[in-house]
Design a protein around this motif. Structure first.
Motif, PDB file in Angstrom:
ATOM      1  N   ALA A 108     114.093 -79.872   7.193  1.00 42.80           N
ATOM      2  CA  ALA A 108     114.747 -79.535   5.906  1.00 42.80           C
ATOM      3  C   ALA A 108     116.249 -79.670   6.034  1.00 42.80           C
ATOM      4  O   ALA A 108     116.916 -80.185   5.138  1.00 42.80           O
ATOM      5  CB  ALA A 108     114.373 -78.109   5.483  1.00 42.80           C
ATOM      6  N   ARG A 109     116.798 -79.246   7.143  1.00 38.76           N
ATOM      7  CA  ARG A 109     118.252 -79.360   7.362  1.00 38.76           C
ATOM      8  C   ARG A 109     118.675 -80.826   7.369  1.00 38.76           C
ATOM      9  O   ARG A 109     119.711 -81.190   6.834  1.00 38.76           O
ATOM     10  CB  ARG A 109     118.648 -78.700   8.687  1.00 38.76           C
ATOM     11  N   GLU A 110     117.839 -81.678   8.001  1.00 41.23           N
ATOM     12  CA  GLU A 110     118.180 -83.101   8.040  1.00 41.23           C
ATOM     13  C   GLU A 110     118.115 -83.721   6.642  1.00 41.23           C
ATOM     14  O   GLU A 110     118.952 -84.516   6.266  1.00 41.23           O
ATOM     15  CB  GLU A 110     117.239 -83.844   9.003  1.00 41.23           C
ATOM     16  N   THR A 111     117.111 -83.309   5.850  1.00 39.28           N
ATOM     17  CA  THR A 111     116.959 -83.838   4.500  1.00 39.28           C
ATOM     18  C   THR A 111     118.158 -83.430   3.641  1.00 39.28           C
ATOM     19  O   THR A 111     118.612 -84.187   2.787  1.00 39.28           O
ATOM     20  CB  THR A 111     115.667 -83.293   3.856  1.00 39.28           C
ATOM     21  N   GLN A 112     118.681 -82.247   3.910  1.00 40.38           N
ATOM     22  CA  GLN A 112     119.838 -81.741   3.147  1.00 40.38           C
ATOM     23  C   GLN A 112     121.153 -82.241   3.727  1.00 40.38           C
ATOM     24  O   GLN A 112     122.212 -81.836   3.281  1.00 40.38           O
ATOM     25  CB  GLN A 112     119.831 -80.207   3.146  1.00 40.38           C
ATOM     26  N   GLY A 113     121.066 -83.079   4.752  1.00 38.73           N
ATOM     27  CA  GLY A 113     122.282 -83.643   5.321  1.00 38.73           C
ATOM     28  C   GLY A 113     122.887 -82.808   6.420  1.00 38.73           C
ATOM     29  O   GLY A 113     124.087 -82.845   6.651  1.00 38.73           O
ATOM     30  N   GLU A 144     102.059 -71.634  14.049  1.00 31.26           N
ATOM     31  CA  GLU A 144     103.071 -71.200  13.075  1.00 31.26           C
ATOM     32  C   GLU A 144     104.482 -71.418  13.614  1.00 31.26           C
ATOM     33  O   GLU A 144     105.384 -71.842  12.881  1.00 31.26           O
ATOM     34  CB  GLU A 144     102.857 -69.726  12.727  1.00 31.26           C
ATOM     35  N   ILE A 145     104.678 -71.140  14.884  1.00 31.92           N
ATOM     36  CA  ILE A 145     106.002 -71.359  15.496  1.00 31.92           C
ATOM     37  C   ILE A 145     106.382 -72.834  15.379  1.00 31.92           C
ATOM     38  O   ILE A 145     107.493 -73.168  14.937  1.00 31.92           O
ATOM     39  CB  ILE A 145     106.007 -70.905  16.969  1.00 31.92           C
ATOM     40  N   LEU A 146     105.472 -73.722  15.769  1.00 30.68           N
ATOM     41  CA  LEU A 146     105.756 -75.165  15.688  1.00 30.68           C
ATOM     42  C   LEU A 146     106.054 -75.587  14.255  1.00 30.68           C
ATOM     43  O   LEU A 146     107.033 -76.290  13.988  1.00 30.68           O
ATOM     44  CB  LEU A 146     104.570 -75.967  16.229  1.00 30.68           C
ATOM     45  N   GLN A 147     105.220 -75.165  13.324  1.00 26.28           N
ATOM     46  CA  GLN A 147     105.368 -75.584  11.924  1.00 26.28           C
ATOM     47  C   GLN A 147     106.649 -75.034  11.296  1.00 26.28           C
ATOM     48  O   GLN A 147     107.328 -75.729  10.537  1.00 26.28           O
ATOM     49  CB  GLN A 147     104.140 -75.146  11.116  1.00 26.28           C
ATOM     50  N   THR A 148     106.989 -73.793  11.630  1.00 22.02           N
ATOM     51  CA  THR A 148     108.179 -73.168  11.050  1.00 22.02           C
ATOM     52  C   THR A 148     109.454 -73.847  11.530  1.00 22.02           C
ATOM     53  O   THR A 148     110.347 -74.161  10.735  1.00 22.02           O
ATOM     54  CB  THR A 148     108.211 -71.660  11.391  1.00 22.02           C
ATOM     55  N   VAL A 149     109.545 -74.078  12.824  1.00 20.10           N
ATOM     56  CA  VAL A 149     110.755 -74.715  13.352  1.00 20.10           C
ATOM     57  C   VAL A 149     110.833 -76.171  12.901  1.00 20.10           C
ATOM     58  O   VAL A 149     111.916 -76.664  12.560  1.00 20.10           O
ATOM     59  CB  VAL A 149     110.828 -74.573  14.883  1.00 20.10           C
ATOM     60  N   LEU A 150     109.703 -76.857  12.839  1.00 26.41           N
ATOM     61  CA  LEU A 150     109.685 -78.223  12.314  1.00 26.41           C
ATOM     62  C   LEU A 150     110.192 -78.257  10.881  1.00 26.41           C
ATOM     63  O   LEU A 150     111.055 -79.068  10.536  1.00 26.41           O
ATOM     64  CB  LEU A 150     108.270 -78.799  12.388  1.00 26.41           C
ATOM     65  N   SER A 187     117.902 -77.426  21.476  1.00 27.88           N
ATOM     66  CA  SER A 187     117.670 -76.053  21.931  1.00 27.88           C
ATOM     67  C   SER A 187     116.605 -75.372  21.082  1.00 27.88           C
ATOM     68  O   SER A 187     115.736 -74.662  21.600  1.00 27.88           O
ATOM     69  CB  SER A 187     118.976 -75.257  21.880  1.00 27.88           C
ATOM     70  N   SER A 188     116.655 -75.589  19.775  1.00 24.84           N
ATOM     71  CA  SER A 188     115.626 -75.034  18.882  1.00 24.84           C
ATOM     72  C   SER A 188     114.253 -75.616  19.198  1.00 24.84           C
ATOM     73  O   SER A 188     113.245 -74.900  19.245  1.00 24.84           O
ATOM     74  CB  SER A 188     115.971 -75.333  17.418  1.00 24.84           C
ATOM     75  N   MET A 189     114.199 -76.916  19.419  1.00 20.69           N
ATOM     76  CA  MET A 189     112.929 -77.582  19.699  1.00 20.69           C
ATOM     77  C   MET A 189     112.333 -77.119  21.023  1.00 20.69           C
ATOM     78  O   MET A 189     111.143 -76.802  21.116  1.00 20.69           O
ATOM     79  CB  MET A 189     113.134 -79.099  19.685  1.00 20.69           C
ATOM     80  N   VAL A 190     113.158 -77.066  22.058  1.00 16.71           N
ATOM     81  CA  VAL A 190     112.680 -76.636  23.372  1.00 16.71           C
ATOM     82  C   VAL A 190     112.210 -75.184  23.308  1.00 16.71           C
ATOM     83  O   VAL A 190     111.125 -74.845  23.797  1.00 16.71           O
ATOM     84  CB  VAL A 190     113.770 -76.823  24.452  1.00 16.71           C
ATOM     85  N   GLY A 191     113.008 -74.328  22.685  1.00 19.81           N
ATOM     86  CA  GLY A 191     112.625 -72.919  22.567  1.00 19.81           C
ATOM     87  C   GLY A 191     111.319 -72.742  21.819  1.00 19.81           C
ATOM     88  O   GLY A 191     110.447 -71.960  22.216  1.00 19.81           O
ATOM     89  N   ALA A 192     111.151 -73.480  20.724  1.00 18.78           N
ATOM     90  CA  ALA A 192     109.922 -73.393  19.943  1.00 18.78           C
ATOM     91  C   ALA A 192     108.723 -73.853  20.769  1.00 18.78           C
ATOM     92  O   ALA A 192     107.645 -73.234  20.730  1.00 18.78           O
ATOM     93  CB  ALA A 192     110.045 -74.228  18.671  1.00 18.78           C
ATOM     94  N   LEU A 217     107.450 -81.320  18.165  1.00 15.70           N
ATOM     95  CA  LEU A 217     106.895 -80.029  17.765  1.00 15.70           C
ATOM     96  C   LEU A 217     105.450 -80.171  17.283  1.00 15.70           C
ATOM     97  O   LEU A 217     105.044 -79.547  16.307  1.00 15.70           O
ATOM     98  CB  LEU A 217     107.780 -79.405  16.670  1.00 15.70           C
ATOM     99  N   SER A 218     104.687 -80.958  17.988  1.00 17.81           N
ATOM    100  CA  SER A 218     103.290 -81.201  17.616  1.00 17.81           C
ATOM    101  C   SER A 218     102.352 -80.438  18.553  1.00 17.81           C
ATOM    102  O   SER A 218     102.704 -80.163  19.713  1.00 17.81           O
ATOM    103  CB  SER A 218     102.983 -82.695  17.707  1.00 17.81           C
ATOM    104  N   PRO A 219     101.151 -80.120  18.079  1.00 15.17           N
ATOM    105  CA  PRO A 219     100.160 -79.512  18.965  1.00 15.17           C
ATOM    106  C   PRO A 219      99.846 -80.403  20.171  1.00 15.17           C
ATOM    107  O   PRO A 219      99.586 -79.896  21.270  1.00 15.17           O
ATOM    108  CB  PRO A 219      98.932 -79.340  18.063  1.00 15.17           C
ATOM    109  N   GLN A 220      99.873 -81.718  19.985  1.00 18.45           N
ATOM    110  CA  GLN A 220      99.586 -82.630  21.094  1.00 18.45           C
ATOM    111  C   GLN A 220     100.618 -82.479  22.212  1.00 18.45           C
ATOM    112  O   GLN A 220     100.264 -82.455  23.395  1.00 18.45           O
ATOM    113  CB  GLN A 220      99.564 -84.086  20.595  1.00 18.45           C
ATOM    114  N   HIS A 221     101.893 -82.380  21.850  1.00 19.18           N
ATOM    115  CA  HIS A 221     102.935 -82.204  22.865  1.00 19.18           C
ATOM    116  C   HIS A 221     102.809 -80.825  23.504  1.00 19.18           C
ATOM    117  O   HIS A 221     102.919 -80.683  24.729  1.00 19.18           O
ATOM    118  CB  HIS A 221     104.314 -82.391  22.235  1.00 19.18           C
TER     119      HIS A 221
END
Length: 200
Positions: free
Chosen positions: A194-199, A183-189, A161-166, A92-96
């Protein structure tokens, strides 16, 4: 001039690499056979010594494109969370976003493949399936010989699916509304990490 078997094999690989990149960059209808062979440094007529048809080239190039994987993690700290977060961040980077020809085939070609259907859809489905399994292994910190369970598979499917859609939306809005694209990239990232950090 006769071409050696080794050179013929190299020419075929060059054509596939060029096609995989150019199709991701310009779409399946945006590139012709002459464009592919010119990019590979070969003549138009030489293509048909290696592929029965343009459709055969497209199928193999799409399969080759799925050899792509999310950015290498050289220099990243060890551990499952950091490895997963680094991959999500790289995706989800600008480079990609700005380099579709060297990026994810799912984000670059899904709509074209849906329209084409048939054998190409099967090639694409195999690539998507392989990516889901690979990503589930990353999430679960599994070895290549271990199969993810249903929960890991579902988590990988939802995240990819979230990553591809974003990425698709970020690319579609980048020219006219670059701030929205970022904003789309940053929000989905932020959401996914955050979900991964929360387990999860």
């Amino acid at each position: 001039m006769k071409v050696s078997k080794a050179q013929a094999a190299q020419n075929r690989q060059d054509i596939l690499e060029a096609a995989a990149r150019l199709y991701r960059e310009h779409g399946l209808d945006g590139i012709g056979v002459a464009d592919v062979t010119r990019d590979a440094g070969l003549t138009h007529g030489g293509l048909y010594r290696h592929f029965d048809s343009k459709d055969a080239l497209v199928r193999e190039a799409c399969a080759r494109a799925f050899d792509w994987s999310i950015a290498p993690l050289d220099g990243q700290p060890d551990g499952q969370a950091s490895s997963l977060a680094a991959r999500v961040q790289a995706y989800l980077s600008p480079q990609h976003r700005d380099s579709p020809g060297n990026g994810c085939p799912a984000a670059a070609l899904a709509v074209d493949v849906a329209r084409a259907g048939g054998d190409l859809s099967e090639v694409f489905a195999q690539g998507v399936e392989r990516n889901i399994t690979r990503f589930a292994r990353v999430i679960g910190a599994l070895g290549d010989d271990q199969m993810p369970d249903a929960a890991l598979r579902a988590q990988a499917m939802a995240m990819l699916s979230s990553m591809v859609g974003a990425l698709v939306l970020a690319r579609a809005t980048a020219a006219a509304r670059p701030a929205l694209s970022d904003e789309i990239l940053q929000t989905v990232l932020a959401h996914l990490t955050a979900r991964e950090t929360q387990g999860g």
